[in-house]
Design a protein around this motif. Sequence first.
Motif, mmCIF file in Angstrom:
data_model
loop_
_atom_site.group_PDB
_atom_site.id
_atom_site.type_symbol
_atom_site.label_atom_id
_atom_site.label_comp_id
_atom_site.label_asym_id
_atom_site.label_seq_id
_atom_site.Cartn_x
_atom_site.Cartn_y
_atom_site.Cartn_z
ATOM 1 N N ASP A 205 0.813 -1.218 0.000
ATOM 2 C CA ASP A 205 0.000 0.000 0.000
ATOM 3 C C ASP A 205 0.847 1.268 0.000
ATOM 4 O OD1 ASP A 205 1.001 -0.537 2.506
ATOM 5 O OD2 ASP A 205 -0.764 0.210 3.587
ATOM 6 N N LYS A 206 2.171 1.119 0.050
ATOM 7 C CA LYS A 206 3.032 2.302 0.038
ATOM 8 C C LYS A 206 3.013 2.940 -1.349
ATOM 9 C CE LYS A 206 6.250 0.843 3.675
ATOM 10 N NZ LYS A 206 7.654 0.541 4.012
ATOM 11 N N PRO A 207 2.882 4.263 -1.395
ATOM 12 C CA PRO A 207 2.842 4.930 -2.705
ATOM 13 C C PRO A 207 4.211 4.880 -3.382
ATOM 14 C CG PRO A 207 2.921 6.548 -0.941
ATOM 15 C CD PRO A 207 2.767 5.212 -0.272
ATOM 16 N N ALA A 208 4.203 4.882 -4.719
ATOM 17 C CA ALA A 208 5.459 4.883 -5.471
ATOM 18 C C ALA A 208 6.163 6.225 -5.282
ATOM 19 C CB ALA A 208 5.180 4.618 -6.941
ATOM 20 N N LEU A 209 7.401 6.173 -4.816
ATOM 21 C CA LEU A 209 8.178 7.399 -4.592
ATOM 22 C C LEU A 209 8.986 7.788 -5.821
ATOM 23 C CD1 LEU A 209 9.447 6.737 -0.942
ATOM 24 C CD2 LEU A 209 7.405 7.977 -1.687
ATOM 25 N N ILE A 210 9.258 6.792 -6.675
ATOM 26 C CA ILE A 210 10.018 7.064 -7.901
ATOM 27 C C ILE A 210 9.191 6.544 -9.076
ATOM 28 C CG2 ILE A 210 12.199 6.730 -9.116
ATOM 29 C CD1 ILE A 210 13.508 6.102 -6.462
ATOM 30 N N PRO A 211 8.388 7.380 -9.706
ATOM 31 C CA PRO A 211 7.568 6.931 -10.838
ATOM 32 C C PRO A 211 8.433 6.335 -11.938
ATOM 33 C CG PRO A 211 6.869 9.105 -10.092
ATOM 34 C CD PRO A 211 8.150 8.793 -9.366
ATOM 35 N N GLU A 212 7.841 5.390 -12.681
ATOM 36 C CA GLU A 212 8.575 4.698 -13.731
ATOM 37 C C GLU A 212 9.160 5.682 -14.738
ATOM 38 O OE1 GLU A 212 7.880 1.117 -17.027
ATOM 39 O OE2 GLU A 212 6.276 1.695 -15.631
ATOM 40 N N LYS B 14 16.810 8.885 -11.121
ATOM 41 C CA LYS B 14 18.047 9.601 -11.446
ATOM 42 C C LYS B 14 19.246 8.660 -11.421
ATOM 43 C CE LYS B 14 16.247 13.869 -9.381
ATOM 44 N NZ LYS B 14 16.449 14.851 -8.290
ATOM 45 N N GLY B 15 19.271 7.781 -10.402
ATOM 46 C CA GLY B 15 20.361 6.813 -10.336
ATOM 47 C C GLY B 15 21.313 7.012 -9.180
ATOM 48 N N ASP B 16 20.936 7.824 -8.182
ATOM 49 C CA ASP B 16 21.804 8.039 -7.018
ATOM 50 C C ASP B 16 21.483 7.022 -5.927
ATOM 51 O OD1 ASP B 16 23.064 10.295 -8.107
ATOM 52 O OD2 ASP B 16 21.393 11.584 -7.486
ATOM 53 N N ILE B 17 22.527 6.420 -5.351
ATOM 54 C CA ILE B 17 22.363 5.472 -4.242
ATOM 55 C C ILE B 17 23.346 5.827 -3.139
ATOM 56 C CG2 ILE B 17 22.679 3.067 -3.515
ATOM 57 C CD1 ILE B 17 21.533 2.144 -6.081
ATOM 58 N N GLU B 18 22.843 5.764 -1.886
ATOM 59 C CA GLU B 18 23.710 6.055 -0.748
ATOM 60 C C GLU B 18 23.488 5.022 0.360
ATOM 61 O OE1 GLU B 18 24.530 9.448 2.712
ATOM 62 O OE2 GLU B 18 22.969 9.761 1.193
ATOM 63 N N PHE B 19 24.574 4.437 0.843
ATOM 64 C CA PHE B 19 24.553 3.604 2.048
ATOM 65 C C PHE B 19 25.001 4.500 3.205
ATOM 66 C CE2 PHE B 19 25.150 0.688 -1.436
ATOM 67 C CZ PHE B 19 24.413 -0.435 -1.090
ATOM 68 N N ARG B 20 24.189 4.595 4.249
ATOM 69 C CA ARG B 20 24.513 5.500 5.349
ATOM 70 C C ARG B 20 24.548 4.725 6.670
ATOM 71 N NH1 ARG B 20 20.697 10.590 5.888
ATOM 72 N NH2 ARG B 20 21.508 10.863 3.732
ATOM 73 N N ASN B 21 25.750 4.496 7.182
ATOM 74 C CA ASN B 21 25.957 3.856 8.494
ATOM 75 C C ASN B 21 25.177 2.543 8.632
ATOM 76 O OD1 ASN B 21 27.510 6.129 9.305
ATOM 77 N ND2 ASN B 21 25.622 7.217 9.868
ATOM 78 N N VAL B 22 25.310 1.691 7.622
ATOM 79 C CA VAL B 22 24.556 0.438 7.586
ATOM 80 C C VAL B 22 25.225 -0.612 8.468
ATOM 81 C CG1 VAL B 22 23.848 -1.498 6.133
ATOM 82 C CG2 VAL B 22 23.587 0.852 5.312
ATOM 83 N N LYS B 23 24.433 -1.215 9.330
ATOM 84 C CA LYS B 23 24.879 -2.344 10.152
ATOM 85 C C LYS B 23 23.910 -3.501 9.922
ATOM 86 C CE LYS B 23 27.064 0.341 13.868
ATOM 87 N NZ LYS B 23 27.097 0.610 15.320
ATOM 88 N N ILE C 191 17.739 5.657 -2.254
ATOM 89 C CA ILE C 191 17.723 5.676 -3.717
ATOM 90 C C ILE C 191 17.113 6.999 -4.154
ATOM 91 C CG2 ILE C 191 16.824 4.599 -5.811
ATOM 92 C CD1 ILE C 191 16.744 1.956 -4.380
ATOM 93 N N ASP C 192 17.903 7.807 -4.819
ATOM 94 C CA ASP C 192 17.475 9.151 -5.234
ATOM 95 C C ASP C 192 16.934 9.942 -4.052
ATOM 96 O OD1 ASP C 192 18.236 8.605 -7.802
ATOM 97 O OD2 ASP C 192 16.210 8.281 -8.575
ATOM 98 N N GLY C 193 17.566 9.771 -2.904
ATOM 99 C CA GLY C 193 17.181 10.513 -1.712
ATOM 100 C C GLY C 193 16.050 9.910 -0.920
ATOM 101 N N HIS C 194 15.476 8.798 -1.371
ATOM 102 C CA HIS C 194 14.364 8.154 -0.662
ATOM 103 C C HIS C 194 14.870 6.927 0.092
ATOM 104 C CE1 HIS C 194 11.460 10.645 -2.821
ATOM 105 N NE2 HIS C 194 12.073 10.317 -3.961
ATOM 106 N N ASP C 195 14.546 6.861 1.363
ATOM 107 C CA ASP C 195 14.908 5.696 2.161
ATOM 108 C C ASP C 195 14.155 4.478 1.622
ATOM 109 O OD1 ASP C 195 15.381 3.756 4.121
ATOM 110 O OD2 ASP C 195 15.411 5.227 5.741
ATOM 111 N N THR C 196 14.874 3.383 1.332
ATOM 112 C CA THR C 196 14.221 2.195 0.768
ATOM 113 C C THR C 196 13.176 1.604 1.715
ATOM 114 O OG1 THR C 196 16.039 0.808 1.586
ATOM 115 C CG2 THR C 196 16.173 1.587 -0.699
#
Length: 594
Positions: free
Chosen positions: A342-349, A353-362, A415-420
């Motif tokens: 039920d979560k809305p699409a944050l990145i429409p098809e 953009k293609g930006d990915i960031e891992f931030r302090n992942v454990k 992904i593109d600034g949106h938390d997965t």
Amino acid sequence: MRRGGGRHEKADFKYLKPLIKYLGKNKVPLFIAILFSILGTIFTIIGPTYVSKISDLIRQGVVGEVEVIDISSITKTGIMLIAFYVTAWILSYFQAYLMNIVTQKTSFGLRNDISTKINVLPLKFFDTNLIGDILSRVVNDVDSIANTLHQSVGNLFHSATQFIGCMILMFSINWVLTLVALASAVIGFVLMIILTKFSQKYFSAMQKELGQLNGHDEEIYAGHNVVKAYNAEEYEGKRFDAINARFKFVNFRAHFIGGIMQPIMGFSGNLGYVAVCIVGAAMVASGQITFGVVVAFMMYIRMFSQPLQQFGQVFTQLQSCAAASKRVFAFLEETELENDSDKPALIPEGTAKGDIEFRNVKFGYNEDKIIIKNFSATAGAGKKVAIVGPTGAGKTTMVNLLMRFYETNEGSIFIDGHDTKDMSRAEVHSLFGMVLQDTWLFEGTFKENIKYNKDVSDEDIIRAAKMAGIHHFIMTMPQGYDTVLDEEANVSAGQKQLITIARAMVEDAPFLILDEATSSVDTRTEQLIQDAMDKLMSGRTSFIIAHRLSTIRNADLILVMKDGDIIEHGSHDELIAQNGFYADLYNSQFDQID
């Protein structure tokens, strides 16, 4: 993988409760089937009363109590008796037909629910359970439930009705002979209860060991080339024999003890038959009852003993069904992935953009054993990011986290600034094309395997196949792209890898994950794939996991992992210049060649 041992779990009829609730989905045909079974039994057990009347009419003529045997009354009674038996047969037929419908719908529904359940279980479940054992629940356990429903439910109500009905009619005829018959039945029931309690654990263990046997077979057949190469036939044969011996032991015990029940109930029925004959003869001689009563009781005692034998058989089947039901519904009650559809699409098809960031992942597969300790990295749009490191460094784990196959213990992936975590898993998966080290193809045509779950034209499929370098090979096959990939299609491991690469090209996703994508091909083919990959990765953010470091020299960013941490990062030339861990890894590969 989790192996099963020889521990015998106790089966219990309480595990039939969820199955009974499940049967409620087909309650109308089930109710009608039970009703027909009861009515058919009633018509059957009424019969001996009419046989008794016919016997007395014949006896009166034989002994001279009447001058002429009343043929007219005998004929009318006989016709009525035939009508009852024909009605009972018709009801029995439709009862069996309806129970078959209930059985098929129930097993169909169970398999559907299991199939749906598989798709919502976390990967952790499959990491800790044998695939063969899971398949055994889908096939063997559901079949066991279906067989019991088909054979036992109707018999259970038929036997219960016949048993109770016979007792009522027998008491109405003569209570003394009825008590004589019941005395023998009590002996059989007591013995049956004792045996049932003793044999339950073996039925549960039998289903469990069958799952282990299927798991072993699936594992060995999948790796039979390795078994042959290492001459391990004898070793694997001993492993199979050990599992098979455990299965044989519990299977023999379960069916031996269960098989005793029916003869015991048969013996108690015959014992009652003999007792009724002796007591009945004495009562006829003393004038307390007529000969027709004894004839009726002879039939009733046979009808009375039949359900006793059937009870033994039904209880044996119900024990097996209870064990299978426990395994099936335990699987259906496994913890599912959180429903985030039920979560809305944050990145429409088409807008990624293609930006990915891992931030302090454990992350750790077990909370007390963290393997990704504090991972942070940024991949810009359209960049080629290579992840390298020794085995167990956490490279593939990072990909699993990126795809949300597992959830992070701490930290976030953007992904593109949106938390997965704020995106649905389906949306995350739709953004990635994947080519894994382990190829997966299904029995279908080349075309169907390449366009898997995508609505694309034949031109797109051919274009992707040409880019992957597999088009020429496909065209040499008898039906080209319509050739079915099965055991007869001579396709090498490298060619299978090329097909999965073509599949990723058709996907046309904004992100790519390549996990040892060229591990199964020769040097010349690897170069062709590398050229195709360069075209494919153009304009896309790509993550490349590689052990052969020569294949990622042109990566924009190389992340060097060790023990769950990034210890170095930079381009190939920058890392070589640092003369650190990466330089040692890179140079060691060429040292091994020398």
